[in-house]
Scaffold this motif. Sequence first.
Motif, PDB file in Angstrom:
ATOM      1  N   ARG A  39      -7.518   2.342   2.324  1.00 56.40           N
ATOM      2  CA  ARG A  39      -7.263   2.904   1.008  1.00 56.40           C
ATOM      3  C   ARG A  39      -7.202   4.414   1.093  1.00 56.40           C
ATOM      4  NH1 ARG A  39     -11.855   0.752  -2.649  1.00 56.40           N
ATOM      5  NH2 ARG A  39     -10.848   2.086  -4.224  1.00 56.40           N
ATOM      6  N   ASP A  40      -6.408   5.024   0.224  1.00 57.75           N
ATOM      7  CA  ASP A  40      -6.332   6.470   0.094  1.00 57.75           C
ATOM      8  C   ASP A  40      -6.610   6.778  -1.372  1.00 57.75           C
ATOM      9  OD1 ASP A  40      -5.650   9.151  -0.180  1.00 57.75           O
ATOM     10  OD2 ASP A  40      -4.019   9.011   1.269  1.00 57.75           O
ATOM     11  N   ASN A  41      -7.832   7.153  -1.653  1.00 55.69           N
ATOM     12  CA  ASN A  41      -8.215   7.385  -3.049  1.00 55.69           C
ATOM     13  C   ASN A  41      -7.475   8.578  -3.648  1.00 55.69           C
ATOM     14  OD1 ASN A  41      -9.957   5.194  -3.087  1.00 55.69           O
ATOM     15  ND2 ASN A  41     -11.750   6.426  -2.526  1.00 55.69           N
ATOM     16  N   ALA A  42      -7.114   9.546  -2.826  1.00 57.74           N
ATOM     17  CA  ALA A  42      -6.376  10.710  -3.337  1.00 57.74           C
ATOM     18  C   ALA A  42      -4.982  10.314  -3.810  1.00 57.74           C
ATOM     19  CB  ALA A  42      -6.282  11.779  -2.262  1.00 57.74           C
ATOM     20  N   LYS A  43      -4.427   9.259  -3.224  1.00 60.84           N
ATOM     21  CA  LYS A  43      -3.097   8.783  -3.605  1.00 60.84           C
ATOM     22  C   LYS A  43      -3.151   7.538  -4.482  1.00 60.84           C
ATOM     23  CE  LYS A  43      -0.764  10.589   0.511  1.00 60.84           C
ATOM     24  NZ  LYS A  43       0.094  10.262   1.682  1.00 60.84           N
ATOM     25  N   ASN A  44      -4.363   7.099  -4.815  1.00 58.50           N
ATOM     26  CA  ASN A  44      -4.531   5.888  -5.638  1.00 58.50           C
ATOM     27  C   ASN A  44      -3.778   4.698  -5.043  1.00 58.50           C
ATOM     28  OD1 ASN A  44      -6.108   7.279  -7.495  1.00 58.50           O
ATOM     29  ND2 ASN A  44      -4.357   7.787  -8.784  1.00 58.50           N
ATOM     30  N   THR A  45      -3.900   4.527  -3.746  1.00 59.09           N
ATOM     31  CA  THR A  45      -3.105   3.511  -3.059  1.00 59.09           C
ATOM     32  C   THR A  45      -3.955   2.727  -2.072  1.00 59.09           C
ATOM     33  OG1 THR A  45      -1.130   4.890  -3.269  1.00 59.09           O
ATOM     34  CG2 THR A  45      -1.037   3.081  -1.697  1.00 59.09           C
ATOM     35  N   LEU A  46      -3.701   1.429  -2.067  1.00 61.69           N
ATOM     36  CA  LEU A  46      -4.314   0.493  -1.127  1.00 61.69           C
ATOM     37  C   LEU A  46      -3.240   0.064  -0.141  1.00 61.69           C
ATOM     38  CD1 LEU A  46      -6.789  -1.500  -0.524  1.00 61.69           C
ATOM     39  CD2 LEU A  46      -5.511  -3.133  -1.929  1.00 61.69           C
ATOM     40  N   TYR A  47      -3.627  -0.157   1.102  1.00 65.61           N
ATOM     41  CA  TYR A  47      -2.665  -0.549   2.138  1.00 65.61           C
ATOM     42  C   TYR A  47      -3.121  -1.809   2.862  1.00 65.61           C
ATOM     43  CZ  TYR A  47      -1.197   4.309   1.552  1.00 65.61           C
ATOM     44  OH  TYR A  47      -0.771   5.508   1.023  1.00 65.61           O
ATOM     45  N   LEU A  48      -2.147  -2.516   3.416  1.00 63.67           N
ATOM     46  CA  LEU A  48      -2.434  -3.607   4.341  1.00 63.67           C
ATOM     47  C   LEU A  48      -1.439  -3.491   5.488  1.00 63.67           C
ATOM     48  CD1 LEU A  48      -4.230  -6.117   4.847  1.00 63.67           C
ATOM     49  CD2 LEU A  48      -2.338  -7.484   3.917  1.00 63.67           C
ATOM     50  N   SER A  49      -1.941  -3.099   6.658  1.00 66.45           N
ATOM     51  CA  SER A  49      -1.107  -3.036   7.856  1.00 66.45           C
ATOM     52  C   SER A  49      -1.195  -4.367   8.571  1.00 66.45           C
ATOM     53  CB  SER A  49      -1.584  -1.901   8.763  1.00 66.45           C
ATOM     54  OG  SER A  49      -1.411  -0.651   8.133  1.00 66.45           O
ATOM     55  N   MET A  50      -0.045  -4.960   8.803  1.00 70.51           N
ATOM     56  CA  MET A  50       0.005  -6.302   9.380  1.00 70.51           C
ATOM     57  C   MET A  50       0.781  -6.254  10.689  1.00 70.51           C
ATOM     58  SD  MET A  50       0.724  -8.543   5.930  1.00 70.51           S
ATOM     59  CE  MET A  50       2.389  -7.924   5.721  1.00 70.51           C
ATOM     60  N   ASN A  51       0.108  -6.614  11.765  1.00 65.85           N
ATOM     61  CA  ASN A  51       0.718  -6.629  13.087  1.00 65.85           C
ATOM     62  C   ASN A  51       0.697  -8.047  13.645  1.00 65.85           C
ATOM     63  OD1 ASN A  51       1.062  -3.736  13.189  1.00 65.85           O
ATOM     64  ND2 ASN A  51      -1.125  -3.577  13.582  1.00 65.85           N
ATOM     65  N   SER A  52       1.507  -8.258  14.694  1.00 68.89           N
ATOM     66  CA  SER A  52       1.572  -9.573  15.352  1.00 68.89           C
ATOM     67  C   SER A  52       1.738 -10.685  14.325  1.00 68.89           C
ATOM     68  CB  SER A  52       0.311  -9.805  16.192  1.00 68.89           C
ATOM     69  OG  SER A  52       0.142  -8.800  17.150  1.00 68.89           O
ATOM     70  N   LEU A  53       2.662 -10.492  13.433  1.00 70.47           N
ATOM     71  CA  LEU A  53       2.852 -11.449  12.348  1.00 70.47           C
ATOM     72  C   LEU A  53       3.304 -12.804  12.867  1.00 70.47           C
ATOM     73  CD1 LEU A  53       4.392  -9.030   9.739  1.00 70.47           C
ATOM     74  CD2 LEU A  53       2.415 -10.499   9.335  1.00 70.47           C
ATOM     75  N   LYS A  54       2.840 -13.837  12.176  1.00 72.35           N
ATOM     76  CA  LYS A  54       3.135 -15.215  12.528  1.00 72.35           C
ATOM     77  C   LYS A  54       3.838 -15.896  11.357  1.00 72.35           C
ATOM     78  CE  LYS A  54      -1.227 -15.442  15.113  1.00 72.35           C
ATOM     79  NZ  LYS A  54      -2.514 -16.167  15.284  1.00 72.35           N
ATOM     80  N   PRO A  55       4.595 -16.950  11.607  1.00 71.63           N
ATOM     81  CA  PRO A  55       5.239 -17.654  10.499  1.00 71.63           C
ATOM     82  C   PRO A  55       4.247 -18.114   9.422  1.00 71.63           C
ATOM     83  CG  PRO A  55       6.217 -18.332  12.556  1.00 71.63           C
ATOM     84  CD  PRO A  55       5.051 -17.447  12.907  1.00 71.63           C
ATOM     85  N   GLN A  56       3.034 -18.454   9.827  1.00 72.64           N
ATOM     86  CA  GLN A  56       2.037 -18.900   8.853  1.00 72.64           C
ATOM     87  C   GLN A  56       1.517 -17.756   7.987  1.00 72.64           C
ATOM     88  OE1 GLN A  56       2.008 -19.408  12.212  1.00 72.64           O
ATOM     89  NE2 GLN A  56      -0.098 -19.517  12.999  1.00 72.64           N
ATOM     90  N   ASP A  57       1.908 -16.522   8.258  1.00 73.97           N
ATOM     91  CA  ASP A  57       1.564 -15.404   7.380  1.00 73.97           C
ATOM     92  C   ASP A  57       2.521 -15.285   6.204  1.00 73.97           C
ATOM     93  OD1 ASP A  57       0.795 -13.515  10.330  1.00 73.97           O
ATOM     94  OD2 ASP A  57      -0.640 -14.442   8.948  1.00 73.97           O
ATOM     95  N   THR A  58       3.558 -16.091   6.202  1.00 72.32           N
ATOM     96  CA  THR A  58       4.541 -16.066   5.119  1.00 72.32           C
ATOM     97  C   THR A  58       3.886 -16.401   3.783  1.00 72.32           C
ATOM     98  OG1 THR A  58       6.396 -16.622   6.552  1.00 72.32           O
ATOM     99  CG2 THR A  58       6.612 -17.194   4.212  1.00 72.32           C
ATOM    100  N   GLY A  59       4.253 -15.642   2.746  1.00 73.39           N
ATOM    101  CA  GLY A  59       3.738 -15.893   1.417  1.00 73.39           C
ATOM    102  C   GLY A  59       3.919 -14.692   0.517  1.00 73.39           C
ATOM    103  N   THR A  60       3.467 -14.856  -0.709  1.00 73.64           N
ATOM    104  CA  THR A  60       3.437 -13.740  -1.643  1.00 73.64           C
ATOM    105  C   THR A  60       2.073 -13.069  -1.534  1.00 73.64           C
ATOM    106  OG1 THR A  60       4.932 -14.896  -3.144  1.00 73.64           O
ATOM    107  CG2 THR A  60       3.703 -13.031  -4.031  1.00 73.64           C
ATOM    108  N   TYR A  61       2.089 -11.777  -1.333  1.00 80.10           N
ATOM    109  CA  TYR A  61       0.855 -11.011  -1.152  1.00 80.10           C
ATOM    110  C   TYR A  61       0.543 -10.232  -2.425  1.00 80.10           C
ATOM    111  CZ  TYR A  61       0.571 -12.093   3.789  1.00 80.10           C
ATOM    112  OH  TYR A  61       0.422 -12.747   4.991  1.00 80.10           O
ATOM    113  N   TYR A  62      -0.699 -10.349  -2.854  1.00 83.41           N
ATOM    114  CA  TYR A  62      -1.167  -9.718  -4.076  1.00 83.41           C
ATOM    115  C   TYR A  62      -2.318  -8.769  -3.769  1.00 83.41           C
ATOM    116  CZ  TYR A  62       1.134 -13.765  -6.265  1.00 83.41           C
ATOM    117  OH  TYR A  62       2.028 -14.729  -6.663  1.00 83.41           O
TER     118      TYR A  62
END
Length: 126
Positions: free
Chosen positions: A72-95
Amino acid sequence: QVQLGESGGGSVQAGGSLRLSCAASGSRFSNHNMAWFRQAPGQEREGVAHIDTGTNVTAYADAVKGRFTISRDNAKNTLYLSMNSLKPQDTGTYYCAAVITRPGSGLLDQSRYGYWGQGTQVTVSS
């Protein structure tokens, strides 16, 4: 009351990477504990990662440990999710989701979170 909006989703091949963002507005972002959830077609929504307010302590679902990083970057009011080595089972809608009071033992329990974004689609092909 905080408003949340996700971005950064897309289509990627297995083994690839994506970085999701969640922009917050309307209330003090730094006061909120934050999390990412995902929902695959025909499945229940599940918790992916959590990050505390203040301490930035994190928690991850076993399925993504070592591959995903929440920040998270509180100065930018932003949350992040870095996703590496993605797999087909990671498919979906992310909230992204927010709550002021830390959920305690239910860090990845969706019922503990009161504010939600509209979601961003992630598709991983094999």
